[in-house]
Enzyme design. Structure first.
Site, short mmCIF file in Angstrom:
data_model
loop_
_atom_site.label_atom_id
_atom_site.label_comp_id
_atom_site.label_asym_id
_atom_site.label_seq_id
_atom_site.Cartn_x
_atom_site.Cartn_y
_atom_site.Cartn_z
N ASN A 1 0.78 -0.90 0.18
CA ASN A 1 0.48 0.44 0.19
C ASN A 1 0.90 1.44 0.11
OD1 ASN A 1 0.32 -0.65 2.54
ND2 ASN A 1 -1.18 0.50 3.31
N THR B 1 5.81 -14.79 -4.12
CA THR B 1 5.00 -14.40 -3.09
C THR B 1 5.29 -14.74 -1.91
OG1 THR B 1 4.69 -16.91 -3.59
CG2 THR B 1 3.50 -15.16 -5.28
N GLY B 2 4.68 -14.39 -0.99
CA GLY B 2 4.49 -14.15 1.05
C GLY B 2 5.13 -15.68 0.69
N ARG C 1 5.71 -18.70 -0.74
CA ARG C 1 6.51 -19.23 -1.00
C ARG C 1 8.16 -18.51 -0.70
NH1 ARG C 1 9.19 -22.23 -6.36
NH2 ARG C 1 10.02 -20.86 -7.37
N GLU D 1 4.36 -4.92 12.22
CA GLU D 1 3.21 -3.20 11.84
C GLU D 1 1.93 -4.11 11.29
OE1 GLU D 1 3.75 -0.55 13.07
OE2 GLU D 1 6.08 -1.28 13.85
N CYS E 1 -2.78 1.52 6.31
CA CYS E 1 -3.34 1.09 7.64
C CYS E 1 -4.18 1.97 8.70
CB CYS E 1 -1.45 0.14 7.68
SG CYS E 1 -1.20 1.99 8.88
N GLU F 1 8.34 1.21 15.31
CA GLU F 1 9.31 1.67 14.59
C GLU F 1 9.17 3.44 14.74
OE1 GLU F 1 7.90 0.53 10.53
OE2 GLU F 1 8.95 -1.05 10.75
P1 NAD Z 1 -0.16 -9.25 3.28
O1 NAD Z 1 -0.01 -9.80 5.19
O2 NAD Z 1 -0.92 -10.48 2.23
O3 NAD Z 1 1.16 -9.33 2.19
C1 NAD Z 1 2.63 -8.20 3.46
C2 NAD Z 1 3.38 -8.89 3.05
O4 NAD Z 1 3.63 -10.05 3.04
C3 NAD Z 1 3.65 -8.83 1.78
O5 NAD Z 1 5.14 -9.56 0.91
C4 NAD Z 1 3.48 -10.52 1.04
O6 NAD Z 1 3.98 -11.34 -0.26
C5 NAD Z 1 4.16 -11.03 2.49
N1 NAD Z 1 3.59 -12.76 2.94
C6 NAD Z 1 2.38 -13.13 2.20
N2 NAD Z 1 1.21 -14.21 2.73
C7 NAD Z 1 2.76 -14.46 3.51
C8 NAD Z 1 3.82 -15.51 4.64
N3 NAD Z 1 3.28 -17.14 4.53
N4 NAD Z 1 5.28 -15.78 4.83
C9 NAD Z 1 5.96 -14.83 4.31
N5 NAD Z 1 5.41 -13.10 3.82
C10 NAD Z 1 4.25 -12.94 3.68
O7 NAD Z 1 -0.92 -7.64 3.22
P2 NAD Z 1 -1.09 -6.49 2.26
O8 NAD Z 1 -2.45 -7.06 1.97
O9 NAD Z 1 0.60 -6.84 1.54
O10 NAD Z 1 -0.64 -5.72 4.00
C11 NAD Z 1 -2.23 -4.93 3.65
C12 NAD Z 1 -2.01 -4.98 5.20
O11 NAD Z 1 -0.80 -4.07 5.71
C13 NAD Z 1 -3.28 -4.67 5.86
O12 NAD Z 1 -3.88 -5.16 6.63
C14 NAD Z 1 -2.56 -3.15 6.45
O13 NAD Z 1 -2.88 -2.46 7.31
C15 NAD Z 1 -0.76 -3.49 6.62
N6 NAD Z 1 -0.43 -2.60 6.99
C16 NAD Z 1 0.28 -1.97 8.42
C17 NAD Z 1 1.25 -1.21 8.09
C18 NAD Z 1 1.57 -0.38 9.60
O14 NAD Z 1 2.31 0.23 9.71
N7 NAD Z 1 0.40 -1.02 10.66
C19 NAD Z 1 1.11 -0.36 7.40
C20 NAD Z 1 0.95 -0.39 6.28
C21 NAD Z 1 0.24 -1.38 6.01
#
Ligand code: NAD
Length: 435
Positions: A103, A158-159, A161, A201, A235, A416
């Site tokens: 995002n 991808t996550g 993999r 986060e 977020c 952070e």
């Molecule tokens: P996501 O959890 O689907 O993916 C985040 C990252 O994790 C991606 O790079 C993804 O490829 C990787 N990932 C997915 N599955 C994984 C696994 N099993 N093992 C390791 N890595 C894996 O989240 P998203 O859809 O990319 O982002 C949106 C989310 O992020 C929302 O929940 C949002 O609130 C949160 N977010 C939080 C903050 C914060 O600072 N608190 C900031 C931005 C976004």
């Protein structure tokens, strides 16, 4: 016959070299729904190579003076036109795995890389597969800034993999993750056998609380922005608006009017306030929440299914939706409990201070909240009782980047911010010397 446009092929950045991968996945342009580029579908093999490069680069990088490292960071900062200098005084030590979401693809990635390498770590970063081009372009700048080979390695895919291969690697003891709560659960499980140090986060279900003495001229535009900025894909976006009974009807009327002026448009339209959502799957998920709310008897006052979205023919298959306002919804509805992460916000009335605090706290998340009131005593009382890592009063998204940032409850662990990132990426050692 029209010539087929050649697709951009991204490469991993390992040991200072751009390396192709033997498998690729498609990445889509959200504004058209067309395939835009090919992203490496990396796995264990690429993580092994990146860890090896990071291991080899570590002794020289970690023993450089903070000033030496700061010079490299400043060159990156100049190239990115963004200030990273404040991180550069920290001290070292390890190989860090950094996993970031889609995002805010440049901000969230640099916010992890800068403190990690400034403290002498070498890193393996895995950006989101949905926004990999930003990270790939940044690799070109790292190269130009003279970051020594192996200090920053970026592995795409991808996550399940490549993300899991990184999290499970025994030689990566620190994992800094920003993303969703379900992914954080998986990462926590995978890293547990190695007792890894984790920073998480995560998501939010952020309330805005509007008391009857709020200045609505300021509160309404700010709350439209806090609900719909970046398509609601921040977020920190507001997704539950609690409004005191005495001003509820007036607020709803004015809020819906202001929301209808929040224009959805294509990237080249300078008058647009909102663009496409990140992916088809995400758009369908966000729409499904509006559908569920309707099925529960809630009112959809504007946006999805109520107003007409007009787009140029080329963008008809893009992932656009209108900002949507829902009322008459119960606190236990999934729209009021779960993170939607899109342009959908719910407005509900409340009676008094104690009641609204209890309702605002009744979700599993605790990332950010906003309180609108002209009564300073009330603002402090309420802010103190909200279960939220961050509370804004009479404003939204004003941030001093040195202040700690992070959530409570399921919104994450670790904080952070310049000082807090320093603490996370540095190792506190006890060294006893006998003379
Ligand atoms: P996501 O959890 O689907 O993916 C985040 C990252 O994790 C991606 O790079 C993804 O490829 C990787 N990932 C997915 N599955 C994984 C696994 N099993 N093992 C390791 N890595 C894996 O989240 P998203 O859809 O990319 O982002 C949106 C989310 O992020 C929302 O929940 C949002 O609130 C949160 N977010 C939080 C903050 C914060 O600072 N608190 C900031 C931005 C976004």
């Amino acid at each position: 016959m029209a010539a087929t446009k050649e697709l951009l092929m991204l490469e991993n950045f390992i040991g200072g070299k751009f390396l192709p991968c033997n498998s690729y996945i498609d990445s889509y342009d959200p504004s058209t729904g067309e395939v835009y580029c090919k992203v490496p579908n990396s796995g264990k093999e690429e993580i092994e190579a990146a860890v090896e490069a990071a291991r080899e680069a570590f002794p020289a990088w970690s023993s450089q003076s903070p000033q030496g490292r700061s010079q490299v960071l400043n060159r990156i900062a100049d190239l990115l036109e963004q200030s990273l200098e404040e991180f550069a005084q920290a001290e070292s030590k390890d190989q860090a795995g950094l996993i970031s979401p889609w995002n805010l693809p440049l901000y969230l990635l640099t916010w992890k890389i800068a403190p990690a390498i400034a403290s002498g770590n070498t890193v393996i970063a895995k950006p989101s597969e949905l926004t990999s081009v930003t990270a790939w372009m940044m690799c070109k700048l790292l190269d130009r800034a003279g970051v020594p080979p192996g200090v920053v390695n970026i592995v795409f895919g991808t996550g399940p993999r490549v993300g899991e291969a990184l999290v499970s690697h025994p030689e990566v003891p620190l994992i800094s993750f920003t993303g969703s709560q379900p992914t954080a659960e998986r990462i926590t499980m995978l890293s547990a056998p190695h007792c890894k140090k984790l920073s998480l986060e995560l998501g939010g279900k952020n309330p805005a609380i509007v008391f009857e003495d709020a200045v609505l001229e300021e509160c309404i535009p700010a709350t439209v922005r806090s609900s719909f900025a970046n398509q609601g894909e921040i977020c920190l976006c507001t997704s539950r608006i609690f409004v005191q009974n005495s001003i509820y009807h007036e607020f709803v009327k004015r809020f819906v009017e202001a929301t209808r002026k929040w224009k959805v448009g294509i990237p080249s339209d300078p008058s647009a306030s909102m663009g496409a959502l990140i992916s088809k799957t995400h758009l369908e998920k966000v729409r499904s929440y509006v559908k569920k709310a309707r099925a529960e008897g809630a009112q959809v006052l504007c946006g999805e299914g109520v107003d007409q979205l007009s787009l140029p023919p080329r963008n008809q298959a893009g992932y656009f939706m209108l900002p949507t306002v829902i009322t008459d919804i119960k606190d236990d509805s999934c729209c009021m409990k779960e993170e939607i992460f899109g342009p959908v916000t719910c407005v509900v009335p409340f009676d008094n201070e104690e009641e609204v605090i209890q309702r605002a706290n009744s979700v599993k998340y605790g990332l950010a909240a906003t309180v609108w009131s002209s009564n300073v005593g009330r603002v402090h009382r309420v802010a103190k009782k909200l279960q939220s890592g961050l509370v804004w009063t009479n404003c939204w998204l004003i941030r001093e980047l040195n202040l700690p940032f992070g959530g409570m409850k399921s919104s994450g662990i670790g904080r952070e911010g310049a000082k807090d990132s320093y603490d996370f990426f540095t190792e506190i050692k006890t060294i006893t010397v006998k003379h």
